[in-house]
Design an enzyme around this catalytic site. Structure first.
Site, PDB file in Angstrom:
ATOM      1  N   SER A  63       0.556  -1.077  -0.105  1.00  0.00           N
ATOM      2  CA  SER A  63       0.004   0.202  -0.096  1.00  0.00           C
ATOM      3  C   SER A  63       0.981   1.531  -0.092  1.00  0.00           C
ATOM      4  CB  SER A  63      -0.815   0.036   1.418  1.00  0.00           C
ATOM      5  OG  SER A  63      -2.075  -0.637   0.867  1.00  0.00           O
ATOM      6  N   LYS A  66       0.248   3.467  -3.058  1.00  0.00           N
ATOM      7  CA  LYS A  66      -1.201   4.259  -3.093  1.00  0.00           C
ATOM      8  C   LYS A  66      -0.771   5.803  -2.989  1.00  0.00           C
ATOM      9  CE  LYS A  66      -4.730   0.960  -1.174  1.00  0.00           C
ATOM     10  NZ  LYS A  66      -3.924  -0.429  -0.774  1.00  0.00           N
ATOM     11  N   TYR A 188      -3.563  -2.538 -10.333  1.00  0.00           N
ATOM     12  CA  TYR A 188      -3.532  -2.503  -8.853  1.00  0.00           C
ATOM     13  C   TYR A 188      -2.681  -3.257  -8.157  1.00  0.00           C
ATOM     14  CZ  TYR A 188      -4.802  -2.397  -3.997  1.00  0.00           C
ATOM     15  OH  TYR A 188      -4.773  -2.563  -2.446  1.00  0.00           O
ATOM     16  N   TYR A 240      -3.469   3.179   7.976  1.00  0.00           N
ATOM     17  CA  TYR A 240      -4.581   2.546   8.269  1.00  0.00           C
ATOM     18  C   TYR A 240      -5.529   2.908   9.385  1.00  0.00           C
ATOM     19  CZ  TYR A 240      -1.893  -0.821   5.492  1.00  0.00           C
ATOM     20  OH  TYR A 240      -1.063  -1.301   4.582  1.00  0.00           O
ATOM     21  N   VAL A 258       1.292  -3.391   3.622  1.00  0.00           N
ATOM     22  CA  VAL A 258       1.190  -4.764   4.766  1.00  0.00           C
ATOM     23  C   VAL A 258       2.611  -5.586   4.210  1.00  0.00           C
ATOM     24  CG1 VAL A 258      -1.051  -4.918   5.226  1.00  0.00           C
ATOM     25  CG2 VAL A 258      -0.207  -5.943   2.939  1.00  0.00           C
TER      26      VAL A 258
HETATM   27  N1  GLU Z   1      -2.287  -5.495  -2.059  1.00  0.00           N
HETATM   28  C1  GLU Z   1      -2.858  -5.272  -0.672  1.00  0.00           C
HETATM   29  C2  GLU Z   1      -4.273  -5.433  -0.988  1.00  0.00           C
HETATM   30  O1  GLU Z   1      -5.012  -4.967  -1.869  1.00  0.00           O
HETATM   31  C3  GLU Z   1      -2.343  -4.044  -0.199  1.00  0.00           C
HETATM   32  C4  GLU Z   1      -2.791  -4.112   1.549  1.00  0.00           C
HETATM   33  C5  GLU Z   1      -1.816  -2.971   1.913  1.00  0.00           C
HETATM   34  O2  GLU Z   1      -0.563  -2.957   1.905  1.00  0.00           O
HETATM   35  O3  GLU Z   1      -2.600  -2.315   2.729  1.00  0.00           O
HETATM   36  O4  GLU Z   1      -4.946  -5.931  -0.037  1.00  0.00           O
END
Ligand code: GLU
Length: 304
Positions: A63, A66, A188, A240, A258
């Site tokens: 993430s 993102k 994604y 988060y 994560v």
């Molecule tokens: N690829 C992970 C998902 O979509 C990313 C989650 C993360 O790092 O928060 O669940």
């Protein structure tokens, strides 16, 4: 202040934590990472670099991607993005579907999976290969021309990503995904599967500390006002459902993943990245959160 001594001290203090927490296993390939790892890198805006531990070992950025996909999408569409994604903390898990129904398919913020899918949709409209657009962007920002995504991790997530697919289709039904859902999900997952190390990420985030200008290549990535706004989103939504606690403990804008990476910056001063794979219950790296808390305390700098 002796920055190297600060990092060495944090490295020592973090050792007892490396056995605590759990690695993400819902993406099977991620569960294979070596567990006893801790790396940290600090990249000053003047180019000085400090590292400790496994700072040059690549990991799955998950993430953390993102933040950078949001930056690219914001470059493309600016404030129009906020018609499709909100800017509020969600109070729910990163992969929750709950609010999407009551809020007509508009995700609360771009750092939730649903929000990142909308961001990826924006990139999919503009780029034939949105995954490579992000890889190339990160190559420029980090100065590492060898960056790539890990196809095994991307395929592992694609094989198990029913929940993200559900979100995608749900938002599509509200008209908030414009491209074919499967293509958006694929891009994604590849974004999440990009491999970088702490040095790459500490450098890459520098533009946000530097008024929108990359300290690596001099590229004007965003204007200063936009850099401020994306940094504010990191502070309020980047870690988060622990973002409030994280801001309380650490006091600087951060984005976690994560894979155990957390990237952060101190405006006008430095970019920093820490990596340790075991996570606490909200999904943030356990030793990484501790390290950043110690970092801002020991150097006596934060936003506040
Ligand atoms: N690829 C992970 C998902 O979509 C990313 C989650 C993360 O790092 O928060 O669940």
């Amino acid at each position: 202040m002796d920055m190297q001594a600060v990092l060495d001290r944090i490295h020592d203090e973090a050792q007892p934590l490396l056995g605590q927490g759990r690695v993400a296993s819902y993406i099977p390939e991620l569960a294979k990472v070596p567990l006893q790892r801790f790396g940290m890198a600090v990249s000053m805006l003047d180019g000085r670099l400090y590292t400790v531990g496994d700072a040059r070992e690549d990991f799955s950025i998950q993430s953390v991607s993102k933040l950078f996909s949001l930056t690219l999408a914001f470059q493309l569409v600016g404030d129009a993005l906020w018609e499709r994604v909100g800017r509020e903390p969600s109070g729910t898990a990163f992969n929750s579907l709950v609010q999407l129904e009551t809020e007509q398919g508009k995700p609360r913020n771009p750092f939730l999976n649903a929000g990142a899918l909308v961001v990826t949709d924006v990139l999919s409209t503009r780029f034939v290969q949105p995954e490579m657009a992000l890889v190339e962007f990160l190559r420029r920002l980090s100065g590492n021309a060898g960056l790539q995504y890990d196809d095994a991790v991307a395929r592992s997530e694609l094989a198990t990503g029913s929940r993200n697919r559900a979100m995608g289709h749900f938002m599509h039904s509200f008209g908030n995904l414009k491209n074919p859902v499967d293509a958006v999900i694929e891009a994604y997952c590849r974004h999440c599967a990009i491999r970088m190390n702490c040095v790459d990420l500490a450098r890459a985030v520098g533009f946000l500390a530097n008024g929108g200008v990359s300290p690596v290549g001099g590229e004007q990535v965003l204007d200063a006002s936009s850099a401020k706004r994306l940094s504010a989103l990191m502070l309020t939504c980047g870690t988060y459902d622990a973002a409030g606690d994280f801001a309380y403990r650490v006091g600087i804008p951060a984005k976690s993943g994560v894979g155990g990476g957390i990237v952060a910056h101190i405006p006008r001063t430095l970019g920093v990245c820490v990596w340790s794979p075991r996570l606490e219950h909200t999904g943030n790296s356990l030793a990484g959160s501790f390290a950043l808390e110690r970092f801002t305390s020991l150097i006596g700098q934060s936003l506040f």
